[in-house]
Design a protein around this motif. Structure first.
Motif, PDB file in Angstrom:
ATOM      1  N   ARG A  53     -19.851  26.597  20.833  1.00 44.20           N
ATOM      2  CA  ARG A  53     -19.863  25.541  19.820  1.00 44.20           C
ATOM      3  C   ARG A  53     -20.941  25.837  18.777  1.00 44.20           C
ATOM      4  N   PRO A  54     -20.644  25.748  17.483  1.00 45.70           N
ATOM      5  CA  PRO A  54     -21.654  26.077  16.456  1.00 45.70           C
ATOM      6  C   PRO A  54     -22.834  25.100  16.501  1.00 45.70           C
ATOM      7  N   THR A  55     -24.046  25.624  16.325  1.00 46.86           N
ATOM      8  CA  THR A  55     -25.241  24.776  16.226  1.00 46.86           C
ATOM      9  C   THR A  55     -26.140  25.358  15.136  1.00 46.86           C
TER      10      THR A  55
ATOM     11  N   GLN B 161     -17.888  26.859  27.856  1.00 41.65           N
ATOM     12  CA  GLN B 161     -17.347  27.002  26.498  1.00 41.65           C
ATOM     13  C   GLN B 161     -18.261  26.332  25.459  1.00 41.65           C
ATOM     14  N   GLU B 162     -19.139  25.441  25.933  1.00 42.84           N
ATOM     15  CA  GLU B 162     -20.108  24.785  25.031  1.00 42.84           C
ATOM     16  C   GLU B 162     -20.982  25.825  24.316  1.00 42.84           C
TER      17      GLU B 162
ATOM     18  N   ARG C  21     -29.403  25.256  23.566  1.00 45.26           N
ATOM     19  CA  ARG C  21     -28.276  24.446  24.036  1.00 45.26           C
ATOM     20  C   ARG C  21     -28.571  23.890  25.434  1.00 45.26           C
TER      21      ARG C  21
ATOM     22  N   GLN D 125     -22.849  34.149  25.378  1.00 42.66           N
ATOM     23  CA  GLN D 125     -21.747  33.832  24.460  1.00 42.66           C
ATOM     24  C   GLN D 125     -20.703  34.943  24.473  1.00 42.66           C
TER      25      GLN D 125
END
Length: 1467
Positions: free
Chosen positions: A426-428, A422-423, A434, A611
């Motif tokens: 996460r927005p980056t 699920q990471e 990542r 994703q």
């Protein structure tokens, strides 16, 4: 008679005064002579139109004979396609290309047709026989892709090229001679068209558009010099149904009244009064309503008339009422497909691209019809997308042969990273990689440690590992698998054993570090040695006996053989191989820098795939990520480049094909009956295995095919025997046994029997004559008939040599396979999976709906037919809410194959002006189911169309009443309004360069009130463009400043060009023929060498790049170059003067000023002042001549003028050589086609502005260091040497700032406020009427590329760059600095006060926005010497005219008398 009088009187009472009806016509011809239509027809359908002699008295008879012969061989649709091709003259360029090739091989004396045998020529039978004997001692000629090669030619034999005119008696004679040699196997026969006596006429082209745009008359820019035009006859005399030519003949006494009537009718329809804004708002819907109200058969004609003559139709259209149903339906349709006009076609390629699509579609539809498929089903099948996928295939990386160095999921060094998938959601920040403790990204390197480049790849892998990039890295070592070779003899084996030892003793990371240490000992360019391995082992493990690890008794051999086996099994190509998640990298991506960049890019790209999978629940934290990747549909057991190649060859299996015998003459022995399963199951995949089954390699191929078949329900199998020798009892035992089994056994028994038979021990027993039992009769029965037919099929249809192997899958030929080439069970699986994925399953599901017998055959035939089509745009199914009120519908004829065409168009756009005539031609050409959806825009605030337009296109060659061909297609603007000022533009395909020839009128300023009758504009196709992109393989960047030349063997430098940094783009002007592309002698050739090329007509490894231009379509090539090893640190655009490029300078001066001596070139280059200027229209050309004269009167240094040729009139081009001779200057006409990738301008004035600034780095040769631009409407009062030598202080160019001394103009100084004030930040805004460019500095800082880049971004907004040539450099002042020239260099009355005029070095006739004074008036008033210069030029023009045509004086006197007489009459 009395009725006509009444009509005349009633209409004339309403008639107003004015001139008679006027017309403008435009034609476009080629530069080359007319090509015979028969040769074009032959090129159109080279396989079908047979040889025949033509003996016809008239053009009509000649044309009818071609069509008659075509009808006997082609379907009605294909005949119409041929007629259209001949009307378009689509193959004229192809025919002329052969003529140009022949010009490099001049014929023997007295021969109108001749043979060329390896460079030697003859035109008789005896000479041919003699030349054939000695042919192989001379090099073979190059055979081009478009050459007509005679079927059955022996590829090993000498090449005989026949240059002859098809259809003539001498062709027939020589054809019989050479074809007999082909039958004897003595020659490869190539025919090239050659016309011994070319026609004096030119080819009239069609397929282009002509625009008459209404010009602004805010500033009067029309020359007051009267043109004495030719008195042309009006081409069409019909106005609103009245044939005035006939009426004048029948009623000569009413001539004057008829003239007045015609004038009234013209003017009543051409109401050009401006509309109010509220009247324009609904014009799009009102035009659509008018089109939709017409009967379906006339709707396209109405659309053509309204859109192409919109300025005169607009007022009457405003009275049209629009139904609410039309508005609602158009709105509903726009909700479905959006309000944009569909990109259904690209006008620059129409209609030639449409013709090719129609022809291709017709062939497929007729093929499907021949398979007895009904018309509705045909359209269903055509919508299937069966083109090969461009997706990258991957191999399975779950193999023990891979030595994994790290594991992100279990290694301690990654333990701090998060584990949850699920990471990913996460927005980056964009571009961040990542770090998640999952093996999402896997890099496998397969290498032979002894190869030089192994160290580079391993260093990249080490960099990834050391920097904690989330990448699992695996190594596969491919080394010798010979048990007798140990690590003390072979460095590769030593490395594997050392790696295994350290992995066992410590861990894989330490083993990897040791491998890196070993390679660090290898010298640059050196190879790994056993000593390198020993040294590192001894250093790291001093207590270990090295021979026990590396020697013969070593126990560290794990994965030694497995590595090589994995490499062979995956079939990934030559070593080294790098794979990301199983997908192999391209060869050019293995460069260390490129590998790093591409890998990081792949990690970022793949992240979005993961994703999506996580978001959709397809991938969870507890799933094995590697299993998830390897279960994707693009993962295959083996990558075979032959199978995956998108360049494919197919058999034509439709019933229209001459090869249909594949199912008949080859007999029942051709196929195994394995597809005839009891349940009637459709097998979507058909394999034919071709080989000599009496040879081990042929049997192995068959064995692997049957083994695969046993694992699949989708496959049926056939065999074609291709014997290496003539069939006999001894050489065909296995082949006959296979045939007998297929005839006599059930599917299962035959399958098992042939599997056993294909094993070597069984085959050996059979060769000894073992008893074959129950099928002896079948085995002995047919003897060799079927085997001979198989052999003939392999030779004639499959084009295989004796004994060669191949696999044919649904008509696709894979082969010939090399003798030792591996094609195993995995390859058959790969082949099956590709067919099922792209076409098999889809076609099968369609065929099941038809209920036709022999369904498996039908799937195979349909697949072959569809897949063989050239790859084009993917078909898109467009949905619409409804078509009841808002679409024009034209229904097809019942019972015939028809084309389904959908067009979506706004009727008041340029697209409508072009589309309507094209659709009209299509309706005449083919059976069509047409729907034209109106796509209107509401709330218009401006006139949507401000120009008249004609699209030149005819469905068939036009023949006149006397049986001769019409002069050619032309654009006609008849009965045009006479008050506006027009400019004429020609709209041609991208690759055409056309120029205006033979017209005395000013095509930039057409004022019909001053024209007597007709303006006939004649254009010529001067060049076809060869475009390309060039890159340096070492840097991956374009080699800016690299020069290419284009020429022939006898004349190597005919054209030249410079590569620009934007996309590495270059363009060369050429014409149909074969051309050789080379790097220019000088610095280009000294520093660079050719590396590779694509899209050319010569082999990729050839140093000479041959490009054949043989179509009217765009030709784009890709060239890669590489710096020579000793020139690696040198740059093309250095500060050193380009003295080595004297050849370039010499080639440019030759032809205008005579050839220059080499020793004089340096001096000449320094002493010449180069002045660039642009002009369009007679007035500005008049100003230009006066500007030139003012320069010459004041400049003592020799001058060379450079003019942009694109927009100069024929009059100017004819006069300039005389002026150059009289006043002693050099000149050059330069040309550059606006690149297709750069945002196009549509208005002529803005295009000319673009040429002033956008292409300065490529318009002029590198030898020109400085160029001065001087506007045409300028007067020079000083020696321009001073400007040329002005110190620019490092800036690439210098401009004069706008004057600010005339205070009353402050309100017009737009740069003093708003955007410009803040952008310039205190700098001055500069005027573009005069500037000096340091081309060396300009190129060195890539100023041209920066300007084009900025232009590309800004020009998308129509409101930006309103003064393109001026705004762009001022906008870029921070990136490309401008040196401000002293104010005295440019004085202009509009902005400068009178006190500064006396010190002015040049005076510019700027437009005055306050007074709007016409240019001519301003010139006479402002510049005292202007009238003197003008009179001097006029006197010289008169002198030149009298010299060219001594009768001019007499004509002038007569014209003066006529004028005085007419004046007296009017008085």
């Amino acid at each position: 008679m009395w009725l006509l009088w009444v009509l005349l009187l009633s209409l004339l009472s309403a008639a107003s005064g004015g001139a008679d009806s006027k017309a403008v016509t435009t034609t476009l011809t080629t530069k080359w002579p007319d090509t015979p239509l028969l040769l074009e027809a032959r090129t159109h359908d080279v396989d079908t139109l047979l040889f025949f002699l033509v003996d016809a008295d008239t053009d009509q008879a000649y044309y009818d004979l071609i069509v008659k012969k075509a009808r006997a061989l082609l379907s009605s649709v294909q005949v119409n396609m041929l007629k259209f091709a001949l009307s378009l003259r689509a193959y004229s360029s192809t025919v002329h290309s052969f003529q140009q090739i022949a010009s490099n091989e001049p014929p023997p004396a007295g021969c109108s047709a001749f043979f060329s045998v390896h460079g030697e020529k003859t035109c008789d039978e005896e000479g041919l026989a003699a030349l054939l004997k000695t042919a192989l001692s001379r090099p073979k000629p190059f055979i081009f892709k478009g050459d007509h090669q005679y079927p059955g030619s022996n590829p090993e034999a000498p090449v005989v090229i026949l240059y002859a005119e098809f259809g003539k008696a001498d062709f027939q004679t020589l054809h019989q001679v050479i074809s007999s040699k082909v039958y004897e196997g003595l020659a490869t026969y190539v025919l090239r068209h050659y016309v011994a006596n070319p026609s004096g006429r030119r080819v009239y082209l069609s397929g282009y558009g002509v625009e008459l745009a209404i010009k602004s008359q805010e500033y009067k820019a029309k020359d007051d010099t009267q043109v004495q035009g030719t008195h042309n006859k009006d081409p069409v005399d019909e106005v609103q149904g009245f044939l005035f030519g006939k009426l004048k003949t029948v009623y000569p006494e009413l001539k004057e009244q008829l003239k007045e009537l015609r004038k009234h009718l013209v003017e009543s329809t051409n109401d050009m009064a401006p509309l109010k804004v509220w009247q324009m708002q609904d014009l799009s819907f009102q035009t659509a309503a008018r089109i939709l109200a017409a009967p379906a058969a006339e709707a396209l004609s109405v659309m053509k008339d309204l859109s192409q003559n919109f300025p005169t139709k607009a007022r009457s259209i405003t009275k049209t009422v629009v139904n609410s149903e039309i508005r609602k339906e158009i709105g509903d349709n726009q909700k479905v497909h959006g309000s944009q006009t569909f990109p259904v076609y690209d006008h620059s390629r129409v209609p030639r691209s449409v013709f090719e699509v129609l022809r291709s579609e017709a062939r497929v539809m007729e093929g499907l019809r021949s398979l007895h498929i009904d018309t509705p089903f045909i359209h269903d099948i055509l919508k299937l997308n069966v083109q090969p996928s461009d997706s990258d295939y991957a191999v399975d990386i779950r193999n023990p042969a891979i030595n994994w160095i790290n594991n992100l999921e279990t290694d301690h060094r990654y333990s701090s990273w998060p584990y949850n998938v699920q990471e990913l959601l996460r927005p980056t920040f964009p571009g961040v990689i990542r770090q998640i403790r999952k093996n999402f990204h896997n890099l496998v390197i397969i290498l032979d440690p002894r190869q030089e480049n192994a160290v580079e790849l391993l260093s990249v892998a080490e960099m990834f590992y050391a920097n904690n990039i989330p990448l699992r890295i695996g190594l596969v070592f491919v080394v010798s698998d010979d048990d007798d070779i140990d690590g003390m003899q072979d460095a590769g084996v030593a490395l594997v054993r050392a790696y295994n030892y350290i992995s066992d003793e410590v861990d894989s990371q330490s083993a990897f570090e040791a491998v890196i240490s070993i390679f660090n000992r290898v010298a640059v360019g050196g190879k790994l040695s056993v000593g390198d391995v020993v040294k590192v082992l001894e250093k790291r493990f001093p207590y270990v006996e090295v021979s026990s690890v590396l020697g013969a008794d070593s126990s560290y051999d794990s994965n030694r053989k497995e590595g090589g086996a994995y490499y062979k099994q995956t079939g990934v190509g030559p070593l080294p191989v790098v794979m990301y998640n199983g997908i192999p990298y391209q060869r050019e991506q293995l460069d260390p820098d490129e590998l790093e960049t591409v890998t990081m890019q792949k990690i970022l790209e793949t992240t979005s795939f993961y994703q999506r999978a996580v978001y959709l629940g397809e991938l969870a934290t507890d799933h094995d990520v590697v299993d998830f990747i390897m279960n994707q549909p693009n993962v295959v057991p083996r990558i075979n480049p032959r199978v995956l190649s998108t360049s494919r060859t197919y058999l034509d299996l439709s019933d229209t094909s001459e090869h249909t015998c594949v199912l008949s003459f080859c007999g029942s022995a051709l196929f195994l009956p394995l597809w005839l399963s009891d349940d009637g199951y459709i097998r979507p995949v058909t394999f034919w295995v071709v080989g000599d089954f009496d040879q081990p390699s042929g049997r192995q191929l068959l064995y692997d095919a049957i083994r695969h078949m046993k694992t699949s329900n989708n496959v049926r199998l056939g065999t074609i025997n291709n014997p290496a020798a003539a069939p006999s009892e001894e050489t065909s035992r296995v082949a006959r046994a296979i045939g007998a089994a297929m005839q006599t056994q059930s599917a299962n028994n035959a399958k098992n029997f042939i599997t056993k038979l294909a094993k070597e021990e069984t085959a050996a027993a059979l060769q000894k004559g073992a008893d074959v039992g129950e099928f002896a009769d079948a085995y002995e029965g047919p003897k060799f008939d079927s085997l001979l037919s198989h052999a003939a099929y392999c030779r004639d249809v499959l084009k295989l040599k004796k004994g060669q192997k191949a696999v044919i899958s649904n008509g696709r030929i894979i082969g010939p396979l090399e003798e030792d080439e591996l094609f195993n069970q995995d390859d058959f699986l790969l082949l099956e999976s590709i067919i099922l994925k792209t076409s098999g399953e889809r076609i099968k599901s369609k065929v099941q709906q038809f209920g036709i017998e022999e369904d498996s055959d039908l799937v195979m035939k349909v697949d072959s037919l569809l897949s063989s089509q050239p790859k084009g745009e993917a078909r898109v199914e467009y949905d619409f809410a409804d078509d009841r009120y808002s679409a024009v519908k034209i229904r097809p004829k019942e019972g015939e194959v028809y084309f389904d065409v959908v067009a979506v168009v706004d009727p008041v756009t340029r697209d409508a002006q072009k589309l309507a005539p094209l659709l009209l031609v299509l309706t005449q050409l083919v059976n069509i189911n047409l729907r034209v959806f109106m796509n209107c825009q509401s709330k218009l605030s401006d006139m949507p169309l401000k120009s008249f337009y004609r699209h030149v296109l005819e469905p068939e060659v036009v023949i006149q009443a006397d049986g001769s061909f019409s002069p050619g297609p032309l654009a006609r603007f008849l009965d045009m309004p006479q008050s506006p000022l027009f400019t004429l533009n020609i709209n041609t395909p991208e690759s055409w360069m056309v120029e205006s020839v033979h017209t005395r009128y000013d095509l930039d300023n057409i004022y019909l009130e001053e024209v007597e009758n007709i303006i006939a504009a004649e254009y010529e196709l001067e060049h076809l463009l060869l475009e390309g992109h060039c890159f340096d393989v070492s840097s991956g960047q374009p080699p800016r400043g690299l020069q290419f030349t284009l020429g022939t063997a006898s004349d190597p430098v005919i054209m030249d060009t410079i590569v620009m940094a934007n996309l590495g783009y270059f363009q060369l002007k050429a014409n149909p023929g074969a051309w050789i592309l080379k790097m220019r002698k000088g610095r280009s050739e000294e520093i660079y060498k050719m590396y590779s090329h694509e899209g050319t007509d010569s082999p990729a490894e050839s140093d000479d790049i041959v490009v054949v231009l043989n179509t009217f379509k765009s030709r784009i090539i890709k060239v890669k170059v590489q710096k020579k090893p000793d020139k690696f640190n040198e740059e093309l655009l250095s500060d050193v003067t380009e003295e080595n490029d004297a050849g370039f300078w010499k080639s440019l001066t030759r032809g205008f000023t005579g050839a220059a001596k080499t020793e004089e070139l340096k001096q000449e280059k320094d002493d010449v002042i180069n002045i660039f200027s642009v002009a369009s229209g007679h007035l500005y050309e008049r100003f230009l001549r006066i500007m030139m004269l003012s320069v010459l009167k004041n400049t003592k240094t020799p001058v060379k003028f450079w003019f942009l040729k694109n927009y100069l009139s024929p009059t100017f081009k004819e006069f300039i050589p005389h002026m150059a001779k009289q006043y002693g200057f050099q000149y050059e006409l330069v040309q550059y086609k606006w690149p297709r990738w750069l945002h196009q301008q549509t208005e002529k004035q803005r295009i000319i502005w673009g040429y002033k600034i956008l292409f300065l780095d490529v318009l002029f040769p590198l030898a020109v260091d400085k160029i001065l631009f001087v506007d045409a409407d300028q007067i020079v009062r000083t020696d321009l040497k001073e400007l040329r030598d002005f110190d620019l202080e490092g800036a690439p160019y210098g401009y004069t700032p706008f004057c600010e001394s005339r205070r009353e103009m402050d309100g017009y100084r737009f740069w003093k406020s708003g955007y410009w004030a803040s952008h310039l930040a205190g700098r001055r805004y500069h005027i573009s009427a005069l500037y000096v460019v340091d081309l060396k500095k300009f190129r060195k800082i890539a100023a041209g590329d920066r300007l084009r880049g900025q232009y590309q971004g800004l020009s998308q907004d129509p409101n930006s760059l309103s003064n393109l040539d001026q705004d762009l450099p001022n906008n870029m002042i921070h990136q490309v600095p401008i040196k401000s020239l002293p104010q005295e260099w440019l004085w202009c009355e509009t902005w400068c006060d009178d006190s500064t005029k006396k010190s002015a070095k040049t005076i510019d006739l700027c437009n005055n926005p306050m007074t709007k004074e016409p240019k001519l008036n301003a010139a006479v008033r402002i510049v005292a010497e202007w009238s003197d210069y003008d009179q001097e030029i006029k006197r010289f023009q008169t002198k030149v005219k009298e010299k060219i045509n001594p009768n001019t004086k007499i004509q002038k006197q007569n014209f003066g008398k006529r004028k005085r007489k007419a004046h007296a009459h009017n008085t």
